[in-house]
Every structure is written in C-alpha cells, then in structure tokens.
Design a protein around this motif. Sequence first.
Motif, PDB file in Angstrom:
ATOM      1  N   ALA A  43       0.796  -1.223   0.000  1.00  0.00           N
ATOM      2  CA  ALA A  43       0.000   0.000   0.000  1.00  0.00           C
ATOM      3  C   ALA A  43       0.831   1.278   0.000  1.00  0.00           C
ATOM      4  O   ALA A  43       0.403   2.291  -0.547  1.00  0.00           O
ATOM      5  CB  ALA A  43      -0.945   0.000   1.209  1.00  0.00           C
ATOM      6  N   TYR A  44       2.014   1.248   0.627  1.00  0.00           N
ATOM      7  CA  TYR A  44       2.812   2.465   0.761  1.00  0.00           C
ATOM      8  C   TYR A  44       4.283   2.161   0.504  1.00  0.00           C
ATOM      9  O   TYR A  44       4.765   1.059   0.767  1.00  0.00           O
ATOM     10  CB  TYR A  44       2.733   3.051   2.183  1.00  0.00           C
ATOM     11  CG  TYR A  44       1.341   3.216   2.711  1.00  0.00           C
ATOM     12  CD1 TYR A  44       0.651   4.419   2.561  1.00  0.00           C
ATOM     13  CD2 TYR A  44       0.707   2.168   3.378  1.00  0.00           C
ATOM     14  CE1 TYR A  44      -0.638   4.557   3.050  1.00  0.00           C
ATOM     15  CE2 TYR A  44      -0.573   2.301   3.870  1.00  0.00           C
ATOM     16  CZ  TYR A  44      -1.246   3.503   3.700  1.00  0.00           C
ATOM     17  OH  TYR A  44      -2.515   3.632   4.178  1.00  0.00           O
ATOM     18  N   PHE A  97      11.407  -0.074  10.212  1.00  0.00           N
ATOM     19  CA  PHE A  97      10.050   0.267  10.610  1.00  0.00           C
ATOM     20  C   PHE A  97       9.245  -1.029  10.789  1.00  0.00           C
ATOM     21  O   PHE A  97       9.123  -1.827   9.861  1.00  0.00           O
ATOM     22  CB  PHE A  97       9.376   1.141   9.564  1.00  0.00           C
ATOM     23  CG  PHE A  97       9.767   2.597   9.606  1.00  0.00           C
ATOM     24  CD1 PHE A  97      10.824   3.035  10.377  1.00  0.00           C
ATOM     25  CD2 PHE A  97       9.071   3.531   8.859  1.00  0.00           C
ATOM     26  CE1 PHE A  97      11.188   4.370  10.413  1.00  0.00           C
ATOM     27  CE2 PHE A  97       9.421   4.877   8.887  1.00  0.00           C
ATOM     28  CZ  PHE A  97      10.486   5.297   9.666  1.00  0.00           C
ATOM     29  N   THR A  98       8.705  -1.205  11.964  1.00  0.00           N
ATOM     30  CA  THR A  98       7.829  -2.351  12.206  1.00  0.00           C
ATOM     31  C   THR A  98       6.391  -1.860  12.230  1.00  0.00           C
ATOM     32  O   THR A  98       5.641  -2.065  11.278  1.00  0.00           O
ATOM     33  CB  THR A  98       8.214  -3.071  13.499  1.00  0.00           C
ATOM     34  OG1 THR A  98       8.280  -2.121  14.579  1.00  0.00           O
ATOM     35  CG2 THR A  98       9.574  -3.751  13.350  1.00  0.00           C
ATOM     36  N   ARG A 134       2.343  -0.557   9.094  1.00  0.00           N
ATOM     37  CA  ARG A 134       3.269  -1.622   9.494  1.00  0.00           C
ATOM     38  C   ARG A 134       4.243  -1.916   8.358  1.00  0.00           C
ATOM     39  O   ARG A 134       3.848  -2.040   7.193  1.00  0.00           O
ATOM     40  CB  ARG A 134       2.506  -2.889   9.842  1.00  0.00           C
ATOM     41  CG  ARG A 134       3.412  -4.075  10.244  1.00  0.00           C
ATOM     42  CD  ARG A 134       2.594  -5.294  10.574  1.00  0.00           C
ATOM     43  NE  ARG A 134       1.732  -5.028  11.721  1.00  0.00           N
ATOM     44  CZ  ARG A 134       0.527  -5.558  11.882  1.00  0.00           C
ATOM     45  NH1 ARG A 134       0.032  -6.347  10.956  1.00  0.00           N
ATOM     46  NH2 ARG A 134      -0.184  -5.270  12.963  1.00  0.00           N
ATOM     47  N   GLY A 135       5.514  -2.040   8.712  1.00  0.00           N
ATOM     48  CA  GLY A 135       6.516  -2.409   7.731  1.00  0.00           C
ATOM     49  C   GLY A 135       6.283  -3.810   7.201  1.00  0.00           C
ATOM     50  O   GLY A 135       6.000  -4.740   7.964  1.00  0.00           O
ATOM     51  N   ALA A 136       6.390  -3.982   5.883  1.00  0.00           N
ATOM     52  CA  ALA A 136       6.214  -5.291   5.252  1.00  0.00           C
ATOM     53  C   ALA A 136       7.562  -5.844   4.793  1.00  0.00           C
ATOM     54  O   ALA A 136       7.990  -6.897   5.242  1.00  0.00           O
ATOM     55  CB  ALA A 136       5.243  -5.198   4.083  1.00  0.00           C
ATOM     56  N   LEU A 154       5.090  -0.569   3.245  1.00  0.00           N
ATOM     57  CA  LEU A 154       4.248  -0.666   4.428  1.00  0.00           C
ATOM     58  C   LEU A 154       2.831  -1.035   4.032  1.00  0.00           C
ATOM     59  O   LEU A 154       2.418  -0.854   2.877  1.00  0.00           O
ATOM     60  CB  LEU A 154       4.228   0.651   5.214  1.00  0.00           C
ATOM     61  CG  LEU A 154       5.505   1.055   5.946  1.00  0.00           C
ATOM     62  CD1 LEU A 154       6.462   1.775   5.014  1.00  0.00           C
ATOM     63  CD2 LEU A 154       5.184   1.971   7.119  1.00  0.00           C
ATOM     64  N   VAL A 155       2.076  -1.522   5.011  1.00  0.00           N
ATOM     65  CA  VAL A 155       0.662  -1.823   4.831  1.00  0.00           C
ATOM     66  C   VAL A 155      -0.126  -1.094   5.916  1.00  0.00           C
ATOM     67  O   VAL A 155       0.436  -0.605   6.894  1.00  0.00           O
ATOM     68  CB  VAL A 155       0.396  -3.339   4.902  1.00  0.00           C
ATOM     69  CG1 VAL A 155       1.077  -4.049   3.749  1.00  0.00           C
ATOM     70  CG2 VAL A 155       0.847  -3.921   6.243  1.00  0.00           C
ATOM     71  N   THR A 156      -1.437  -1.021   5.732  1.00  0.00           N
ATOM     72  CA  THR A 156      -2.297  -0.304   6.667  1.00  0.00           C
ATOM     73  C   THR A 156      -2.730  -1.212   7.817  1.00  0.00           C
ATOM     74  O   THR A 156      -3.215  -2.317   7.595  1.00  0.00           O
ATOM     75  CB  THR A 156      -3.561   0.210   5.953  1.00  0.00           C
ATOM     76  OG1 THR A 156      -3.186   0.979   4.808  1.00  0.00           O
ATOM     77  CG2 THR A 156      -4.396   1.074   6.879  1.00  0.00           C
TER      78      THR A 156
END
Length: 276
Positions: free
Chosen positions: A151-152, A197-198, A208-210, A254-256
């Motif tokens: 997503a990001y 980033f977690t 949240r970090g992917a 990252l994801v939401t």
Amino acid sequence: MKATVKSLHVYPVKGMKGIEVAEARATERGLEHDRRWMVVDPAGEFFTQRSHPRLATVWTELVQGALELAAPDVGTVAVPLEPESSTPQRVRVWNSIVDALPVSARVDAWLTEYLGEPCRLVYMPDSTRRASNPMYAGDSERLVGFADGYAYLVASSASLDDLNRRLAAKGQPALPMSRFRPNIVVSGVPAYAEDEFTEVSVGGAILRGAKPCGRCEVTTTDQATGQVRGPEPLATLATYRESSEFGVMFGMNLVTVRPGIIRVGDLVEGNTRIPA
C-alpha cells in the motif's frame, strides 16, 4: 530532531507523474486515490515505466471530483473520480488478475495517441480486493491498489542524502527523491532507518513495515523527461544496499493497520530506531 513527515505523494495512475499533497487519507489500500487507475493493453496486460518510460511524462491532477491527465502536444483530458458503472474487464498486474472498470473511450483514444499503441485506462473499484503477499504483509488480508505489491512506500530524506554523497564521490549528479516514487518521505531519522520500521503511527494512521523495496530500472528513468539515464542509481546502490532476498534496496514497503489522516509535519512514532 523528531521524526516527521516531510512530504506526501499520491500517484493516481500507475507509472504516471505523482502529486505532492499537504495531507491525505490513509485507506486500507494506501493513500486515497493512489494507483487506483492503470493503463493496460487490449488483452488487459499492465503498462509500467519499465516497458513504457513515456508514462513518466503524463501529468496527473485531482481537481473538482475529477482526475485530469495532461501531456505534451496532446492537451488535457479528465475522468470522474468515481467512474460510471461499466462491464468489468479482467486485467493483470504482476501475478494478480483482478476485475477493473474501463473508464472512457475518449481517454483511451487520448492515451493511444500519446503512447503510440492501443491501450485503455482502467479503474480498481472497491469491490475488487487485491491483497499483498501475506509472507511479508502478515496473516490478515492487507489490501493494495495497482501498486506493485504494497500500500505504501516510505523513504527518508537522510537515505537520499547518503546516496547522493556516494554519487558525488563518483562524479555523478545528485538525484531527486522523485526517482524512487515514495508515498511518504520522512525526515529526522538516520539514513536507512526506514528499513527497521515495524509498526508506526503517522498522524491518525498506523502503518506496518512489510519488506524493504527492491528497486528496478524505473529508478534510472528521469521522471521529468521520461528518458532512461542508467545505470545510476542502481550501480551505486548495488555496492552497499544489495540483499540476496530483496535485491537492490531503497525505501520500505508498508501496509495499513489503521486508516487515518496523514499530514505533512505529523510525527512518526513507534519504532525504536526513531529518535525521541
């Protein structure tokens, strides 16, 4: 210095120019309107800058309930942000085959003229649910639009500064952040701190970090002209940012976790590598 959002960027159409915004709503699929549109060929295969670098020269703008596209010598065309219902078309983006809505025959003709081959613009409706790879995104379904996989994309200004120092030592010109097409640029963290980033709160959202973002030849394309400039920055990044799992890395996907409004200047909190 506290970690803050330095800039926000929305890319409505996959591969086209982005829009810098002062605030944006973080949705399940990413920043609102980010990569909800995509150009495909008549068979539904997706276009990206990898195969069609001229996409970089198409400007996008969100104005008065419409998405506007503009390009040299062909003027401007607009489509509604919420397309009228139409018969869905199956399209492919990487390994995902999903339903998308054709947007406008007029826009298709405009893009075909500019890109020089038959194509059409499609939109991902809310009814289409494309999920990120659970191996990295987590067990719960994490949605994504037509972005490559998540997503990001977040990158720090310190990471770009470090890369540009290395380029300068080789006699190469500095590169702008636009080469990497991030959604969120963070300041106030050390170079490459985004790798760690977690789970972070950013304004009203939790992300949240992917996985680290493995970079491709799109980073060698000048986002102002659409010209492929290679081999930088990949050649330099490969000397110190290459991973056997992810390839040449720059930025973090990252994801939401929780949707919310994100604004430039918002604090980025929740990770032990972020200075207090």
